[in-house]
Write a protein that holds these residues in place. Structure first.
Motif, PDB file in Angstrom:
ATOM      1  N   ILE A 114      40.202  40.930  55.055  1.00  0.00           N
ATOM      2  CA  ILE A 114      39.598  39.770  54.400  1.00  0.00           C
ATOM      3  C   ILE A 114      40.067  39.731  52.954  1.00  0.00           C
ATOM      4  CG2 ILE A 114      37.443  38.619  53.749  1.00  0.00           C
ATOM      5  CD1 ILE A 114      36.061  40.224  55.986  1.00  0.00           C
ATOM      6  N   TRP A 115      40.585  38.581  52.559  1.00  0.00           N
ATOM      7  CA  TRP A 115      40.951  38.345  51.164  1.00  0.00           C
ATOM      8  C   TRP A 115      39.935  37.383  50.553  1.00  0.00           C
ATOM      9  CZ3 TRP A 115      44.309  38.418  55.234  1.00  0.00           C
ATOM     10  CH2 TRP A 115      45.456  39.217  55.155  1.00  0.00           C
ATOM     11  N   PHE A 116      39.427  37.703  49.376  1.00  0.00           N
ATOM     12  CA  PHE A 116      38.506  36.797  48.674  1.00  0.00           C
ATOM     13  C   PHE A 116      38.911  36.699  47.206  1.00  0.00           C
ATOM     14  CE2 PHE A 116      34.998  36.406  45.672  1.00  0.00           C
ATOM     15  CZ  PHE A 116      34.527  35.144  46.010  1.00  0.00           C
ATOM     16  N   GLU A 117      38.808  35.477  46.666  1.00  0.00           N
ATOM     17  CA  GLU A 117      39.019  35.305  45.230  1.00  0.00           C
ATOM     18  C   GLU A 117      38.222  34.120  44.715  1.00  0.00           C
ATOM     19  OE1 GLU A 117      42.796  36.120  42.788  1.00  0.00           O
ATOM     20  OE2 GLU A 117      42.737  33.919  42.892  1.00  0.00           O
ATOM     21  N   SER A 118      37.729  34.250  43.498  1.00  0.00           N
ATOM     22  CA  SER A 118      37.117  33.155  42.763  1.00  0.00           C
ATOM     23  C   SER A 118      37.526  33.288  41.296  1.00  0.00           C
ATOM     24  CB  SER A 118      35.589  33.185  42.901  1.00  0.00           C
ATOM     25  OG  SER A 118      35.000  32.036  42.309  1.00  0.00           O
ATOM     26  N   ARG A 119      37.256  32.249  40.544  1.00  0.00           N
ATOM     27  CA  ARG A 119      37.539  32.261  39.104  1.00  0.00           C
ATOM     28  C   ARG A 119      36.289  31.725  38.432  1.00  0.00           C
ATOM     29  NH1 ARG A 119      40.187  28.178  35.828  1.00  0.00           N
ATOM     30  NH2 ARG A 119      41.126  29.085  33.943  1.00  0.00           N
ATOM     31  N   ASP A 185      31.859  35.118  26.433  1.00  0.00           N
ATOM     32  CA  ASP A 185      31.353  33.735  26.544  1.00  0.00           C
ATOM     33  C   ASP A 185      32.409  32.760  26.047  1.00  0.00           C
ATOM     34  OD1 ASP A 185      28.919  35.038  27.038  1.00  0.00           O
ATOM     35  OD2 ASP A 185      28.149  34.664  25.038  1.00  0.00           O
ATOM     36  N   PRO A 186      32.543  31.606  26.664  1.00  0.00           N
ATOM     37  CA  PRO A 186      32.582  31.369  28.106  1.00  0.00           C
ATOM     38  C   PRO A 186      34.044  31.341  28.505  1.00  0.00           C
ATOM     39  CG  PRO A 186      32.323  29.285  26.939  1.00  0.00           C
ATOM     40  CD  PRO A 186      32.614  30.360  25.894  1.00  0.00           C
ATOM     41  N   THR A 187      34.558  32.432  28.990  1.00  0.00           N
ATOM     42  CA  THR A 187      35.984  32.586  29.279  1.00  0.00           C
ATOM     43  C   THR A 187      36.202  32.837  30.771  1.00  0.00           C
ATOM     44  OG1 THR A 187      36.333  33.537  27.079  1.00  0.00           O
ATOM     45  CG2 THR A 187      38.058  33.894  28.724  1.00  0.00           C
ATOM     46  N   TYR A 188      37.063  32.037  31.388  1.00  0.00           N
ATOM     47  CA  TYR A 188      37.353  32.204  32.805  1.00  0.00           C
ATOM     48  C   TYR A 188      38.043  33.537  33.076  1.00  0.00           C
ATOM     49  CZ  TYR A 188      36.206  27.639  34.866  1.00  0.00           C
ATOM     50  OH  TYR A 188      35.552  26.546  35.378  1.00  0.00           O
ATOM     51  N   VAL A 189      37.688  34.147  34.206  1.00  0.00           N
ATOM     52  CA  VAL A 189      38.367  35.346  34.673  1.00  0.00           C
ATOM     53  C   VAL A 189      38.491  35.275  36.195  1.00  0.00           C
ATOM     54  CG1 VAL A 189      36.176  36.624  34.716  1.00  0.00           C
ATOM     55  CG2 VAL A 189      38.344  37.874  34.733  1.00  0.00           C
ATOM     56  N   PRO A 190      39.699  35.460  36.737  1.00  0.00           N
ATOM     57  CA  PRO A 190      39.854  35.533  38.195  1.00  0.00           C
ATOM     58  C   PRO A 190      39.345  36.889  38.699  1.00  0.00           C
ATOM     59  CG  PRO A 190      41.910  34.923  37.105  1.00  0.00           C
ATOM     60  CD  PRO A 190      41.002  35.460  36.060  1.00  0.00           C
ATOM     61  N   VAL A 191      38.540  36.864  39.753  1.00  0.00           N
ATOM     62  CA  VAL A 191      38.008  38.089  40.353  1.00  0.00           C
ATOM     63  C   VAL A 191      38.178  38.000  41.866  1.00  0.00           C
ATOM     64  CG1 VAL A 191      36.359  38.559  38.505  1.00  0.00           C
ATOM     65  CG2 VAL A 191      35.682  37.104  40.428  1.00  0.00           C
ATOM     66  N   TYR A 204      39.487  43.415  42.423  1.00  0.00           N
ATOM     67  CA  TYR A 204      40.494  43.012  41.448  1.00  0.00           C
ATOM     68  C   TYR A 204      39.879  42.171  40.331  1.00  0.00           C
ATOM     69  CZ  TYR A 204      43.811  44.490  45.011  1.00  0.00           C
ATOM     70  OH  TYR A 204      44.527  45.232  45.929  1.00  0.00           O
ATOM     71  N   VAL A 205      40.382  42.365  39.111  1.00  0.00           N
ATOM     72  CA  VAL A 205      40.076  41.512  37.968  1.00  0.00           C
ATOM     73  C   VAL A 205      41.399  41.053  37.388  1.00  0.00           C
ATOM     74  CG1 VAL A 205      39.021  41.368  35.671  1.00  0.00           C
ATOM     75  CG2 VAL A 205      37.934  42.754  37.454  1.00  0.00           C
ATOM     76  N   TYR A 243      36.842  27.864  41.809  1.00  0.00           N
ATOM     77  CA  TYR A 243      37.125  27.735  43.236  1.00  0.00           C
ATOM     78  C   TYR A 243      36.490  28.905  43.981  1.00  0.00           C
ATOM     79  CZ  TYR A 243      40.873  30.973  41.895  1.00  0.00           C
ATOM     80  OH  TYR A 243      41.575  32.031  41.376  1.00  0.00           O
ATOM     81  N   TRP A 244      36.396  28.748  45.297  1.00  0.00           N
ATOM     82  CA  TRP A 244      35.944  29.817  46.210  1.00  0.00           C
ATOM     83  C   TRP A 244      36.950  29.857  47.346  1.00  0.00           C
ATOM     84  CZ3 TRP A 244      34.693  31.354  51.055  1.00  0.00           C
ATOM     85  CH2 TRP A 244      33.853  32.462  51.199  1.00  0.00           C
ATOM     86  N   TYR A 245      37.585  31.014  47.548  1.00  0.00           N
ATOM     87  CA  TYR A 245      38.690  31.117  48.506  1.00  0.00           C
ATOM     88  C   TYR A 245      38.518  32.385  49.324  1.00  0.00           C
ATOM     89  CZ  TYR A 245      43.539  31.752  50.159  1.00  0.00           C
ATOM     90  OH  TYR A 245      44.661  31.932  50.935  1.00  0.00           O
ATOM     91  N   CYS A 246      38.619  32.257  50.662  1.00  0.00           N
ATOM     92  CA  CYS A 246      38.485  33.435  51.521  1.00  0.00           C
ATOM     93  C   CYS A 246      39.318  33.259  52.789  1.00  0.00           C
ATOM     94  CB  CYS A 246      37.027  33.666  51.887  1.00  0.00           C
ATOM     95  SG  CYS A 246      36.679  35.334  52.509  1.00  0.00           S
ATOM     96  N   VAL A 247      39.983  34.339  53.203  1.00  0.00           N
ATOM     97  CA  VAL A 247      40.821  34.356  54.403  1.00  0.00           C
ATOM     98  C   VAL A 247      40.457  35.592  55.225  1.00  0.00           C
ATOM     99  CG1 VAL A 247      43.175  34.504  55.307  1.00  0.00           C
ATOM    100  CG2 VAL A 247      42.719  33.179  53.235  1.00  0.00           C
ATOM    101  N   ASN A 248      40.357  35.421  56.531  1.00  0.00           N
ATOM    102  CA  ASN A 248      40.054  36.518  57.449  1.00  0.00           C
ATOM    103  C   ASN A 248      40.954  36.393  58.678  1.00  0.00           C
ATOM    104  OD1 ASN A 248      36.856  37.789  58.752  1.00  0.00           O
ATOM    105  ND2 ASN A 248      38.917  38.506  59.096  1.00  0.00           N
ATOM    106  N   ASN A 249      41.622  37.483  59.088  1.00  0.00           N
ATOM    107  CA  ASN A 249      42.371  37.410  60.337  1.00  0.00           C
ATOM    108  C   ASN A 249      41.401  37.148  61.488  1.00  0.00           C
ATOM    109  OD1 ASN A 249      41.489  40.174  59.796  1.00  0.00           O
ATOM    110  ND2 ASN A 249      42.517  40.713  61.708  1.00  0.00           N
TER     111      ASN A 249
END
Length: 259
Positions: A114-119, A185-191, A204-205, A243-249
């Protein structure tokens, strides 16, 4: 390259620090994978797939029609402590599953990846509880996610750092980040995180590996979630999610060995 052939859509296999999360992620439409991606570009939060019922009075979960690339803002009612919202996906399409090997050493079930990422960014990182990731169904209240079986990236008021959490059967493994994981505050970070069956979760950060968990990885059906809750009664506390992103085989029995 002569003699090189691809059976599947080409996979990104970068191994440098800021591309490890992408390893083997499908880069094209592939029915062997369950994919959900929401850039929150609509004029309102779609219902379904998102359920917005886990909210306190006065709190809001709204998308922006003007922000570049879309945006979801979860905001508390002004000057109200412990107020906010949790939005969850209506479906449970993600479940960590272990690899299974038979007595001959052959893999009979590859397990799940499973891959997941948001920012995300928070307007007040020291006084906001927020989270993003996957959580078991049946949670109640706007903070039910914070004590449930889950795989998540979150922060609590008074911390100001990102926490990586795996929780199974009410037993939790938590890592706190410093350095790149210190929030501003208030700075975007991909996680994000990558789930390797039930044996390992890599967090991951900024797409750089920050922590790895090997314990308390839930093997339940999970739903997506995003949440933000005020940590004090000053002003309005909000968290923005790009965004909200997720992938699962898919891991269907008839596909094993045929992917």
């Amino acid at each position: 390259m002569a003699g090189t052939h691809f059976r599947n859509p080409v996979m990104f296999a970068g191994l440098s620090n800021n591309t490890k999360w992408f390893k083997d992620l499908p880069v094209d439409h592939n029915p062997n994978y369950v994919v959900f991606n929401d850039d929150f570009i609509g004029a309102s939060l779609a219902q379904p797939p998102w359920n917005t019922s886990l909210a306190d009075g006065g709190a809001s979960a709204t998308t922006s029609a003007v922000d570049l690339n879309g945006n979801l803002t979860i905001a508390s009612q002004a000057t109200t402590d412990n107020n906010g919202a949790c939005v969850v996906t209506a479906s449970t399409s993600w479940q960590p599953a272990a690899e299974v090997v038979d007595s001959t050493g052959a893999v009979t079930n590859p397990g799940s990846t499973i891959w997941f990422e948001s920012r995300l960014k928070s307007a007040d990182v020291d006084q906001t509880n927020f989270g993003a990731g996957l959580v078991v169904t049946g949670i109640s209240g706007l903070e039910g996610w914070s004590s449930a079986n889950r795989i998540s990236i979150e922060s609590a008021d008074g911390i100001g750092n990102i926490q990586f959490v795996t929780d199974s059967s009410s037993t939790t493994t938590t890592n706190y980040t410093t350095g790149a994981g210190t929030l501003t505050d208030p700075t975007y970070v991909p996680v994000g995180f990558k789930v390797h069956g039930t044996s390992r979760v890599a967090f991951y950060v900024n797409r750089i590996l920050a922590a790895t968990h090997t314990t308390n990885i839930p093997n339940y059906e999970l739903q997506g979630f995003l949440a933000s809750v005020s940590g004090d009664a000053s002003g309005t506390k909000s968290t923005d999610f790009d965004y909200w992103y997720c992938v699962n085989n898919r891991n269907a029995s008839e596909l094993r060995g045929n992917i």
